[in-house]
Design a protein around this motif. Structure first.
Motif, PDB file in Angstrom:
ATOM      1  N   GLU A  37      25.733 -13.308  12.390  1.00  8.77           N
ATOM      2  CA  GLU A  37      24.557 -12.616  12.915  1.00  8.77           C
ATOM      3  C   GLU A  37      23.288 -13.466  12.800  1.00  8.77           C
ATOM      4  OE1 GLU A  37      21.940  -8.677  11.871  1.00  8.77           O
ATOM      5  OE2 GLU A  37      24.113  -8.533  11.658  1.00  8.77           O
ATOM      6  N   TYR A  86      32.573  -9.826   3.617  1.00  9.83           N
ATOM      7  CA  TYR A  86      32.715 -10.365   4.975  1.00  9.83           C
ATOM      8  C   TYR A  86      34.123 -10.114   5.474  1.00  9.83           C
ATOM      9  CZ  TYR A  86      28.380 -12.998   4.349  1.00  9.83           C
ATOM     10  OH  TYR A  86      27.079 -13.359   4.147  1.00  9.83           O
ATOM     11  N   LYS A  87      34.271 -10.056   6.776  1.00 11.90           N
ATOM     12  CA  LYS A  87      35.601  -9.949   7.376  1.00 11.90           C
ATOM     13  C   LYS A  87      36.253 -11.325   7.332  1.00 11.90           C
ATOM     14  CE  LYS A  87      34.369  -6.229  10.529  1.00 11.90           C
ATOM     15  NZ  LYS A  87      34.266  -5.794  11.924  1.00 11.90           N
ATOM     16  N   GLU A 110      29.594  -9.840   8.485  1.00 12.95           N
ATOM     17  CA  GLU A 110      29.524  -8.973   7.315  1.00 12.95           C
ATOM     18  C   GLU A 110      30.358  -7.722   7.548  1.00 12.95           C
ATOM     19  OE1 GLU A 110      25.972  -8.220   5.009  1.00 12.95           O
ATOM     20  OE2 GLU A 110      24.969  -9.797   6.169  1.00 12.95           O
ATOM     21  N   ALA A 111      31.074  -7.303   6.529  1.00  9.01           N
ATOM     22  CA  ALA A 111      31.867  -6.085   6.600  1.00  9.01           C
ATOM     23  C   ALA A 111      30.923  -4.900   6.454  1.00  9.01           C
ATOM     24  CB  ALA A 111      32.914  -6.071   5.496  1.00  9.01           C
ATOM     25  N   GLU A 112      31.188  -3.850   7.229  1.00 10.63           N
ATOM     26  CA  GLU A 112      30.323  -2.670   7.165  1.00 10.63           C
ATOM     27  C   GLU A 112      30.506  -1.908   5.872  1.00 10.63           C
ATOM     28  OE1 GLU A 112      30.250  -0.314  10.692  1.00 10.63           O
ATOM     29  OE2 GLU A 112      30.341  -2.079  11.976  1.00 10.63           O
ATOM     30  N   GLU A 113      31.689  -1.994   5.321  1.00 12.02           N
ATOM     31  CA  GLU A 113      31.951  -1.385   4.019  1.00 12.02           C
ATOM     32  C   GLU A 113      32.810  -2.348   3.231  1.00 12.02           C
ATOM     33  OE1 GLU A 113      35.688   1.481   4.558  1.00 12.02           O
ATOM     34  OE2 GLU A 113      34.006   2.043   5.841  1.00 12.02           O
TER      35      GLU A 113
END
Length: 128
Positions: A37, A86-87, A110-113
């Motif tokens: 991002e 992170y994914k 980035e992972a949302e959760e």
């Protein structure tokens, strides 16, 4: 002078044979890891690289500019870079040749959760 040259040849030959004698051919994978991002490097952070077909996980750290460098066995691999928060990102069909340097760059999202870390064994809790 002849003794110095002979010593240099001996040491170089010994070094060559000691490396060749271990039977493991390796190459280097290096590159940069950035945030997808912000496009900024993810610096001074520890990551895990899963190298499939060689069946091992290696921990490595990025420098201040998000650069990394790891040694892996020669062969064709799938490399997955992972960090909590992170994914995981996978690169398939990465061919590493003995003594070669392969450049791979990763953009992590980035992972949302908070997700389960794929390289850790899950813990099962039992209530008695």
């Amino acid at each position: 002078m002849k003794k110095i040259i002979l010593l240099a040849v001996f040491v170089t030959g010994f070094s060559f044979f000691s490396q060749a004698g271990n039977g493991v051919e390796t190459g280097t994978v290096q590159g940069t890891i950035i945030d997808a991002e912000t496009k900024k490097p993810i610096s001074n952070t520890t990551f895990h690289a899963a190298i499939f077909k060689a069946s091992f996980v290696k921990e490595f750290q990025t420098d201040a500019n998000g650069n990394f460098k790891i040694t892996v066995p020669a062969g064709e691999h799938t490399l997955i870079v992972d960090k909590m928060g992170y994914k995981a990102v996978k690169k398939e069909n990465v061919v590493v040749k003995d003594g070669a340097i392969i450049k791979l760059n990763y953009e992590l999202i980035e992972a949302e959760e908070e997700l389960h870390h794929p390289f850790m064994t899950p813990i099962t809790l039992h209530s008695f």
